[in-house]
Scaffold this motif. Structure first.
Motif, PDB file in Angstrom:
ATOM      1  N   VAL A 172       0.863  -1.175   0.000  1.00  0.00           N
ATOM      2  CA  VAL A 172       0.000   0.000   0.000  1.00  0.00           C
ATOM      3  C   VAL A 172       0.900   1.224   0.000  1.00  0.00           C
ATOM      4  O   VAL A 172       1.813   1.326   0.822  1.00  0.00           O
ATOM      5  CB  VAL A 172      -0.915   0.060   1.247  1.00  0.00           C
ATOM      6  CG1 VAL A 172      -1.761   1.328   1.231  1.00  0.00           C
ATOM      7  CG2 VAL A 172      -1.787  -1.166   1.330  1.00  0.00           C
ATOM      8  N   MET A 173       0.655   2.132  -0.945  1.00  0.00           N
ATOM      9  CA  MET A 173       1.441   3.359  -1.012  1.00  0.00           C
ATOM     10  C   MET A 173       0.632   4.501  -0.375  1.00  0.00           C
ATOM     11  O   MET A 173      -0.573   4.604  -0.578  1.00  0.00           O
ATOM     12  CB  MET A 173       1.756   3.702  -2.468  1.00  0.00           C
ATOM     13  CG  MET A 173       2.491   2.589  -3.183  1.00  0.00           C
ATOM     14  SD  MET A 173       2.827   2.985  -4.906  1.00  0.00           S
ATOM     15  CE  MET A 173       4.229   4.079  -4.692  1.00  0.00           C
ATOM     16  N   LEU A 174       1.342   5.337   0.378  1.00  0.00           N
ATOM     17  CA  LEU A 174       0.728   6.538   0.948  1.00  0.00           C
ATOM     18  C   LEU A 174       1.117   7.711   0.057  1.00  0.00           C
ATOM     19  O   LEU A 174       2.085   7.627  -0.711  1.00  0.00           O
ATOM     20  CB  LEU A 174       1.235   6.752   2.379  1.00  0.00           C
ATOM     21  CG  LEU A 174       1.120   5.522   3.302  1.00  0.00           C
ATOM     22  CD1 LEU A 174       1.708   5.841   4.684  1.00  0.00           C
ATOM     23  CD2 LEU A 174      -0.323   5.047   3.431  1.00  0.00           C
ATOM     24  N   ASN A 175       0.371   8.804   0.159  1.00  0.00           N
ATOM     25  CA  ASN A 175       0.759   9.970  -0.640  1.00  0.00           C
ATOM     26  C   ASN A 175       1.740  10.857   0.138  1.00  0.00           C
ATOM     27  O   ASN A 175       2.151  10.504   1.246  1.00  0.00           O
ATOM     28  CB  ASN A 175      -0.477  10.728  -1.150  1.00  0.00           C
ATOM     29  CG  ASN A 175      -1.228  11.433  -0.028  1.00  0.00           C
ATOM     30  OD1 ASN A 175      -0.743  11.521   1.104  1.00  0.00           O
ATOM     31  ND2 ASN A 175      -2.402  11.925  -0.335  1.00  0.00           N
ATOM     32  N   HIS A 176       2.095  11.986  -0.450  1.00  0.00           N
ATOM     33  CA  HIS A 176       3.106  12.868   0.157  1.00  0.00           C
ATOM     34  C   HIS A 176       2.642  13.458   1.484  1.00  0.00           C
ATOM     35  O   HIS A 176       3.431  14.009   2.237  1.00  0.00           O
ATOM     36  CB  HIS A 176       3.481  13.978  -0.829  1.00  0.00           C
ATOM     37  CG  HIS A 176       2.305  14.837  -1.221  1.00  0.00           C
ATOM     38  ND1 HIS A 176       1.280  14.373  -2.022  1.00  0.00           N
ATOM     39  CD2 HIS A 176       1.981  16.101  -0.892  1.00  0.00           C
ATOM     40  CE1 HIS A 176       0.381  15.329  -2.174  1.00  0.00           C
ATOM     41  NE2 HIS A 176       0.785  16.397  -1.506  1.00  0.00           N
ATOM     42  N   LEU A 177       1.313  13.373   1.774  1.00  0.00           N
ATOM     43  CA  LEU A 177       0.779  13.876   3.040  1.00  0.00           C
ATOM     44  C   LEU A 177       0.608  12.769   4.069  1.00  0.00           C
ATOM     45  O   LEU A 177       0.194  13.011   5.200  1.00  0.00           O
ATOM     46  CB  LEU A 177      -0.581  14.564   2.804  1.00  0.00           C
ATOM     47  CG  LEU A 177      -0.563  15.738   1.825  1.00  0.00           C
ATOM     48  CD1 LEU A 177      -1.989  16.181   1.491  1.00  0.00           C
ATOM     49  CD2 LEU A 177       0.246  16.908   2.386  1.00  0.00           C
ATOM     50  N   GLU A 182      -3.064   4.075  -2.802  1.00  0.00           N
ATOM     51  CA  GLU A 182      -3.499   2.857  -3.489  1.00  0.00           C
ATOM     52  C   GLU A 182      -2.385   1.826  -3.399  1.00  0.00           C
ATOM     53  O   GLU A 182      -1.332   2.092  -2.823  1.00  0.00           O
ATOM     54  CB  GLU A 182      -3.833   3.162  -4.958  1.00  0.00           C
ATOM     55  CG  GLU A 182      -2.662   3.724  -5.752  1.00  0.00           C
ATOM     56  CD  GLU A 182      -2.996   4.023  -7.214  1.00  0.00           C
ATOM     57  OE1 GLU A 182      -3.999   3.504  -7.730  1.00  0.00           O
ATOM     58  OE2 GLU A 182      -2.233   4.786  -7.829  1.00  0.00           O
ATOM     59  N   ALA A 183      -2.636   0.637  -3.971  1.00  0.00           N
ATOM     60  CA  ALA A 183      -1.588  -0.367  -4.074  1.00  0.00           C
ATOM     61  C   ALA A 183      -0.774  -0.081  -5.353  1.00  0.00           C
ATOM     62  O   ALA A 183      -1.035   0.897  -6.040  1.00  0.00           O
ATOM     63  CB  ALA A 183      -2.205  -1.758  -4.084  1.00  0.00           C
ATOM     64  N   THR A 184       0.212  -0.920  -5.662  1.00  0.00           N
ATOM     65  CA  THR A 184       1.120  -0.566  -6.766  1.00  0.00           C
ATOM     66  C   THR A 184       0.454  -0.645  -8.137  1.00  0.00           C
ATOM     67  O   THR A 184       0.856   0.050  -9.055  1.00  0.00           O
ATOM     68  CB  THR A 184       2.370  -1.464  -6.775  1.00  0.00           C
ATOM     69  OG1 THR A 184       1.969  -2.824  -7.037  1.00  0.00           O
ATOM     70  CG2 THR A 184       3.104  -1.410  -5.453  1.00  0.00           C
ATOM     71  N   GLY A 185      -0.563  -1.493  -8.256  1.00  0.00           N
ATOM     72  CA  GLY A 185      -1.289  -1.578  -9.530  1.00  0.00           C
ATOM     73  C   GLY A 185      -2.768  -1.814  -9.320  1.00  0.00           C
ATOM     74  O   GLY A 185      -3.461  -2.291 -10.220  1.00  0.00           O
ATOM     75  N   ASP A 186      -3.237  -1.471  -8.124  1.00  0.00           N
ATOM     76  CA  ASP A 186      -4.641  -1.697  -7.764  1.00  0.00           C
ATOM     77  C   ASP A 186      -5.132  -0.577  -6.859  1.00  0.00           C
ATOM     78  O   ASP A 186      -4.362  -0.037  -6.074  1.00  0.00           O
ATOM     79  CB  ASP A 186      -4.797  -3.005  -6.957  1.00  0.00           C
ATOM     80  CG  ASP A 186      -4.344  -4.225  -7.726  1.00  0.00           C
ATOM     81  OD1 ASP A 186      -4.722  -4.356  -8.880  1.00  0.00           O
ATOM     82  OD2 ASP A 186      -3.601  -5.048  -7.146  1.00  0.00           O
ATOM     83  N   ASN A 187      -6.422  -0.299  -6.921  1.00  0.00           N
ATOM     84  CA  ASN A 187      -7.047   0.608  -5.959  1.00  0.00           C
ATOM     85  C   ASN A 187      -7.374  -0.152  -4.676  1.00  0.00           C
ATOM     86  O   ASN A 187      -7.415  -1.381  -4.665  1.00  0.00           O
ATOM     87  CB  ASN A 187      -8.326   1.205  -6.555  1.00  0.00           C
ATOM     88  CG  ASN A 187      -8.014   2.182  -7.685  1.00  0.00           C
ATOM     89  OD1 ASN A 187      -8.261   1.904  -8.854  1.00  0.00           O
ATOM     90  ND2 ASN A 187      -7.452   3.327  -7.326  1.00  0.00           N
TER      91      ASN A 187
END
Ligand code: PXG
Length: 291
Positions: A172-177, A182-187
């Motif tokens: 799971v990727m977080l944004n700059h905040l 989302e995940a690397t290739g999935d919502n």
């Protein structure tokens, strides 16, 4: 296999792109991943519209109309008897010199592969995925905006490497905040009671075609569907979590950062939505017939 390449169907052995193509030299280009189900290309028009928006955003002129592109996808599927498969459609900046300047590339390159894909082994659809949040931050919206499905996936690949190196399938990727993107290739979706929550676009997710389809299906079946800013706390304390994408379809998540999600097994809402999504893929009105 037969490949569509710049207006022609050619054998795989002849489907080559130049080492001077900026798609390869700089990741300069856009793509789509599309599925066919039961002899129809699922939500083809939505995918093609997004492809052209991605191209527009990077100032890339695709040398054919959206209608011609739809025809090219269908023809490529037909040539490969790709009735239940996966279509990778790529538009590159084209051949240029060894400098960044895209205006030195006279014509975009277009190729279409109609094959198959399996993102996660079948048991994960039964048992659910164990995933982690990672340090690699999703693209800032004013860098390569996450809505651009560009050929430059290195950021997501870095996140995927972190996940795989930690012994799990997905990140799971977080944004700059610090909010969930989302995940690397999935919502990503969270179920909380009868509410279905997913991050809004500005939190750094691609507006997935599967995401949109699942939101509509859920709303039609009595869920309260909302776009919502999510933190890791919201993931850890969710009743259920699942991922959506063209390749992954709908896959349950049962553990995040070593916290069991809900009861630690795929939950009833996820399983219901998996069934409903599968039914949706089979409906003739949701796809263009492969002829
Ligand atoms: N987020 C990102 C970053 C994606 O790349 C999705 C979400 C899901 O969007 P759709 O529209 O597919 O529901 C994607 C799509 C692959 C592969 O080969 C990846 C995607 C789609 C198809 C194949 O890993 N990503």
């Amino acid at each position: 296999m037969t490949i569509y390449l710049d207006g022609k169907l050619v054998p795989e052995s002849e489907a080559r792109v130049s080492v001077f193509d900026h798609g390869l030299l700089y990741g300069d280009g856009v793509f789509e991943g599309i599925r066919s189900y039961n002899g129809r290309v699922f939500l083809l028009r939505e995918h093609i519209a997004r492809l052209y928006r991605s191209a527009q955003a990077i100032g890339l002129v695709i040398p054919m109309s959206q209608e011609e592109m739809c025809r090219a996808v269908i023809t490529t599927c037909a040539a490969n008897d790709c009735r239940n498969g996966y279509i990778r459609l790529v538009v590159t900046r084209g051949v240029g010199n060894l400098g960044l300047n895209p205006y030195q590339c006279p014509k975009a390159g277009v190729f279409i592969i109609a094959a198959t894909i399996q993102l996660y082994p079948p048991e994960f659809y039964e048992k659910g995925l164990k995933i982690i949040t990672v340090g690699t931050v999703r693209n800032h919206p004013e860098a390569v905006n996450p809505n651009i499905k560009s050929l430059n996936y290195l950021n997501n690949i870095m996140a995927k490497i972190e996940a795989v190196n930690s012994g799990v399938q997905e990140a799971v990727m977080l944004n700059h905040l610090g909010y969930v993107a989302e995940a690397t290739g999935d919502n990503i979706f969270v179920v909380r009671g009868r509410a279905l929550l997913t991050p809004p676009s500005w939190c750094g997710c691609l507006i997935g075609i599967t995401r949109n389809a699942v939101m509509k299906i859920a709303a039609d079946n009595g869920f309260e569907v909302r776009e919502s800013v999510l933190t890791r706390y919201d993931l850890y304390t969710a009743d259920e979590v699942f991922l959506t994408g063209t390749a992954a379809e709908l896959v349950p998540v049962v553990e995040i950062d070593k916290r069991a999600i809900g009861s630690g097994v795929p939950g009833p809402a996820t399983r219901q939505l998996m069934r409903l999504f599968h039914a949706c893929t089979q409906q003739p009105e949701n796809g263009d017939k492969i002829v």
